[in-house]
Write an enzyme that holds these catalytic residues in place. Structure first.
Site, mmCIF file in Angstrom:
data_model
loop_
_atom_site.group_PDB
_atom_site.id
_atom_site.type_symbol
_atom_site.label_atom_id
_atom_site.label_comp_id
_atom_site.label_asym_id
_atom_site.label_seq_id
_atom_site.Cartn_x
_atom_site.Cartn_y
_atom_site.Cartn_z
ATOM 1 C CG ASP A 535 -0.263 -0.090 2.536
ATOM 2 O OD1 ASP A 535 0.497 0.844 2.831
ATOM 3 O OD2 ASP A 535 -0.470 -1.066 3.290
ATOM 4 C CD GLU A 615 19.499 -25.201 -15.391
ATOM 5 O OE1 GLU A 615 18.324 -25.583 -15.460
ATOM 6 O OE2 GLU A 615 20.302 -25.624 -14.532
#
Ligand code: GLA
Length: 730
Positions: A535, A615
Site C-alpha cells: 500500500d 543455466e
C-alpha cells in the site's frame, strides 16, 4: 492558481493539469459537490447541483418548504450520519447525551502554497511551488464539533489529495464511530467500481462491478491493508478501457483497516467514500482533542485506465517513495528463503553466496531463521540476536565474510511479532495484543506486539538498531506474517480500546520513520507474507514491497498485472525461483521466470548451486540484460498490452523511456495451442513519426507501424515460452 475561490458565489474551484474539482457552499451552509472530471475552464458548474422534491427526503429545519434542499439527495463533500442523509457517510459522531448527529456547515476557509500536515501519518510530499492547499472549516450546527477538510492540489502531478482533521471544541467528550477521509458524490449512476481482491499468494486480482443500488464495499478489518483487498479502487465509466473512458483512482495512504464503499442512490447518483474501516473503530475526543484522518489520493483521467496508472506511477516516483531510492539501480540479490527455509548454516549460506557472486549477483539476503531459537515457525520471533549454532561468527562476522565475497548483506526481520515460545514473550507477556481471559487467535503460532505502546516501540527500535549496526546490512526485508485479532491493549482503558487498531498503525509508522530515518542508506523492502501490506502508506517509507509469496512466473503475470493498476513497477519485489515452483509445482523455463521478474526489482530465490553450465550462462545473461534495461523499467512508462481476463494465451507488457527513445516489450505464452492463430501485439507510447530498430533485426519500423499495425508475435513453442524485444529510436 490551482485553487480559486469566488466569494460572491461561495464557489471553490480546484484545477490540476487535466482535471477540475468544484464545490459550493449551499444557501444553508452545507458544502456541496458540483463537479469532478476532465478540466473545465472558468465556469460555475453549480448548476449541476440540482434540487427536486423527491418525497421521503427531509430537509434541514431552516429549509422549511424548500423540499428539494435535502441532504438525502444533494451531493456533498463530507456527509455525516444522523441528519437525514441515509447514504454511506464519512462521519458518525456520538455526543455525551447519546445523540448521534452532526450537521456540518461552512465557517471559513484558507488557501495557501505548500502542503497541509498530517502529524504521524505518511502522505504525499511536494514542495511549496508544486502544491497548494485549501482548508475548509465546517462546524456542527448544534455542537462544538468541527471538521477541517484538507484539499491538496498537485497541479502538474495531476492529483488532488484529501484528508481531514476532526476537533472537539466543546467541553464534553465526543465519540467518533466513523471518521473517513473523503467522499466523492457524482451526478451519474451506472458506474463501475474496480477493486483488487485476493488471498495469500494470489493478491490483487482485478474485479469490476457495476455499482448497485445498495452498497458495494471493499475493505479490510484485518489490521493491515491485506492480501484480501487492496486500499486502491477505481471508479469509472462502464465503457472505460485501457485507453479510453473517464476514470477516477482513489488510493488510501494507509496500511491498516480501510473501507472503500460505493453506492448508487435512489436518484441514480453515485457516492463513494474512503477511510479507516468503521468496524471496531471508536475514537474519543475529549475537550480540545483532534483526530486526523489518513490521506486519500484522487486521480482523474478522461482517457482510460492505462493513463490513470501511469499518472499514479509518476506520482509515486516523484512524490511518495523516498526519492533517494529512485535515482539508484537496486542491487541484484539472492534470497535464501525458497532455497533453505529455516534449515541453514553459515557455511551453507556462504557457499550459496559465493556461487551467486560468481554469476553476477550483488547482494545476499538472509531470510527468516537466523535469530533466537528460530528453527521453525513456532518459536523465536521477538529474540533479535543471532543464533550462534547457525551463525558461529555472529552477524558481524557473517556479513564481513559476505563482503569478502564482494556481496552486500541483506537481512530479514519481523519486528511486529512475537512467538509465545520466545524470551521476549516470557519476559513481557503483556506486550502483545490479546484480551485478558481469552485464548488469542493464533496465526503461524505468533502474536502481534502492541505497537500502540511507546515502550514496545522503543524496545524494538533499540534491538533492530543493534542488528543493523552489527550486521552493517545494506538491505532489510521488513515482514509481517499475520493479521491482527484480539485487538486489546493493556496500556489503554476500556473506553479507548476502539482506538487500538489505528494506534497500532500510528505506532508502526513512528517505528518505520525512526528506523528508516536513522538508516537512510539501507534499502528497505516491505513485506507481509508477500503482498499483504502492499500500500501507499508503506511506500512512503520503503521503496519496494515483496509482491507475493507466489513466485510462479505464470501466476505472477496476473498478480503483477493487477498490482500495476495502482502501483509503480519499481516498487514490485520480484524474484526468479526454482524450476519446479514451490507454490504450484508448475515448471516454467528459466528464461520466462526471468522475463517476469524483470517487471519488478529483479533478484533470485533459488539454489544457484544446482544450475548446470548452460543455466549458469543464462543467469549471467539475464543479469546483464536486466542491468541494461533497468533504467527503462525503473523510470519509464509502463503499458499493459494484454489482460489476463480476456487473453488466455499471451501476457504482454511494455516499458517506454520517458523520452521515447527506447522501449522493452515482454511477451509470455500462457497457453500453447495446436495450429495457433497468428498473433500481433500493438505497442504503445512510441513516437508515431520516429524510426525504431528492434535489437537483433535489420528491418526498421516507424513508431506508427509498431503501434497501429503491430509486432508479429514469433511462434512460442512449448510450455510458457517467452521473448522480449528491445527497441531503440534511430
Ligand atoms: C513470509 C515472506 C517470505 C519469507 C517468509 C519467512 O511469508 O513473504 O518471503 O520471508 O515469510 O518466514
Amino acid at each position: 492558481m490551482s485553487i480559486i475561490y469566488t466569494p460572491e458565489k461561495k464557489l471553490f474551484t480546484l484545477h490540476t493539469a487535466g482535471s477540475t474539482w468544484q464545490m459550493k457552499v449551499g444557501r444553508y451552509g452545507h458544502l456541496l459537490h458540483a463537479y469532478y472530471g476532465k478540466k473545465v475552464e472558468d465556469m460555475d458548474l453549480s448548476c449541476l447541483i440540482r434540487e427536486m422534491n423527491r418525497g421521503f427526503c427531509g430537509v434541514p429545519y431552516e429549509a422549511g418548504e424548500e423540499r428539494g434542499y435535502s441532504l438525502d439527495t444533494l451531493p456533498q463533500e463530507y456527509p455525516a450520519f444522523g441528519v437525514g442523509d441515509y447514504r454511506t457517510a464519512c462521519l458518525h459522531a456520538v455526543h455525551e447525551d447519546g445523540s448521534q448527529a452532526a450537521e456540518l456547515r461552512y465557517v471559513s476557509h484558507r488557501i495557501y502554497d505548500g502542503r497541509y500536515q498530517l502529524p504521524g501519518l505518511p502522505s504525499v510530499r511536494a514542495s511549496r511551488t508544486e502544491t497548494q492547499t485549501l482548508e475548509i472549516l465546517l462546524r456542527d450546527k448544534s455542537s462544538e464539533l468541527e471538521v477541517v477538510l484538507y484539499y491538496g492540489v498537485l497541479e502538474q502531478a495531476d492529483v488532488i489529495t484529501r484528508a481531514c482533521r476532526i476537533q472537539n471544541r466543546g467541553k464534553t467528550p465526543i465519540r467518533l464511530l466513523r471518521a473517513l477521509s473523503c467522499c466523492v458524490d457524482l451526478p451519474d449512476g451506472n458506474m463501475d467500481l474496480i477493486t483488487f481482491h485476493g488471498r495469500h499468494a494470489m493478491e490483487r486480482n482485478v474485479q469490476r462491478t457495476r455499482i448497485p443500488h445498495g452498497r458495494l464495499s471493499a475493505g479490510s478489518t484485518r489490521g493491515t491493508s491485506s492480501h484480501q483487498s487492496n486500499p486502491f479502487v477505481i471508479l469509472c465509466d462502464p465503457d472505460a478501457g485501457e485507453d479510453w473512458g473517464n476514470c477516477c483512482g482513489m488510493t488510501f495512504v494507509y496500511s491498516g483497516n480501510f473501507l472503500a464503499e460505493a453506492e448508487t442512490d435512489q436518484t441514480d447518483q453515485t457516492r463513494i467514500v474512503m477511510g479507516i474501516h468503521p468496524d471496531g473503530f471508536c475514537w474519543t475526543l475529549e475537550e480540545g482533542d483532534t483526530f486526523v484522518t489518513p490521506e486519500v489520493i484522487l486521480t482523474f483521467r478522461p482517457d482510460g485506465l492505462g493513463p490513470l496508472s501511469r499518472t499514479l506511477h509518476d506520482l509515486y516516483r516523484e512524490h511518495l517513495i523516498p526519492r533517494r531510492f529512485l535515482e539508484k539501480r537496486r542491487p541484484i540479490l539472492l534470497n535464501n528463503w525458497e532455497v533453505t527455509e529455516f534449515d541453514f548454516t553459515e557455511e551453507k549460506l556462504l557457499s550459496l553466496a559465493e556461487s551467486a557472486a560468481g554469476l553476477g549477483m550483488e547482494l545476499f539476503v538472509m531470510d527468516d531463521g537466523w535469530f533466537g531459537e528460530r528453527n521453525h515457525d513456532k518459536s523465536g520471533l521477538g529474540d533479535w540476536t543471532a543464533n550462534r549454532a547457525k551463525l558461529p561468527s555472529g552477524l558481524r562476522g557473517f556479513s564481513e565474510k559476505l563482503r569478502n565475497l564482494s556481496m552486500k548483506f541483506g537481512i530479514w526481520i519481523e519486528p511486529e511479532m512475537v512467538n509465545e515460545d520466545s524470551a521476549l514473550f516470557r519476559a513481557h507477556p503483556d506486550w502483545c495484543l490479546q484480551v485478558p481471559g481469552r485464548s488469542p487467535n493464533l496465526e503461524r503460532c505468533q502474536l502481534v506486539l502492541d505497537l500502540s505502546r511507546q515502550n514496545v516501540r522503543d524496545y524494538l527500535f533499540d534491538c533492530i538498531s543493534k542488528v543493523l549496526d552489527e550486521s552493517q546490512a545494506s538491505y532489510v526485508k521488513w515482514d509481517m506474517n499475520r493479521n491482527l485479532s484480539d485487538v486489546w491493549s493493556a496500556a489503554l482503558p476500556a473506553s479507548r480500546q476502539g482506538e487500538v487498531s489505528h494506534r497500532y498503525v500510528l505506532g508502526l509508522y513512528e517505528l518505520m520513520e525512526r528506523l528508516t530515518g536513522t538508516y537512510p542508506d539501507i534499502l528497505w523492502e516491505g513485506c507481509s507474507g508477500g503482498g499483504g501490506r502492499f500500500d501507499a502508506g508503506i511506500l512512503c517509507y520503503m521503496p519496494q514491497i515483496w509482491c507475493s509469496d507466489n513466485t510462479d512466473a505464470v501466476e505472477r503475470t496476473r498478480i503483477q498485472y493487477g498490482t500495476s493498476f495502482g502501483y509503480p513497477i519499481c516498487a514490485v519485489g520480484a524474484h526468479v525461483s526454482a524450476g519446479i515452483n514451490q507454490q504450484t509445482g508448475r515448471q516454467v523455463p528459466l528464461e520466462t521466470r526471468a522475463e517476469v521478474a524483470m517487471a519488478g526489482t529483479f533478484g533470485y530465490e533459488m539454489d544457484v548451486q544446482r544450475l548446470d553450465a548452460s543455466e549458469q550462462e543464462q543467469v549471467r545473461r539475464q543479469i546483464q540484460n536486466y542491468i541494461r534495461f533497468e533504467h527503462i523499467i525503473r523510470l519509464g512508462d509502463y503499458y499493459r498490452l494484454t489482460s489476463p481476463d480476456t487473453d488466455e494465451t499471451l501476457a504482454a507488457w511494455q516499458f517506454v523511456a520517458k523520452d521515447r527513445t527506447e522501449s522493452l516489450v515482454s511477451i509470455v505464452a500462457l497457453h500453447p495451442k495446436a495450429n495457433p492463430p497468428f498473433r500481433r501485439i500493438r505497442l504503445k507510447g512510441l513516437e508515431e513519426h520516429a524510426v525504431y530498430r528492434i535489437d537483433g533485426e535489420d528491418q526498421v519500423w516507424k513508431g506508427s507501424a509498431l503501434m497501429y499495425a503491430g509486432l508479429p508475435v514469433p511462434p512460442l513453442w512449448g510450455d510458457y515460452q517467452s521473448c522480449h524485444f528491445y527497441i531503440r529510436r534511430l
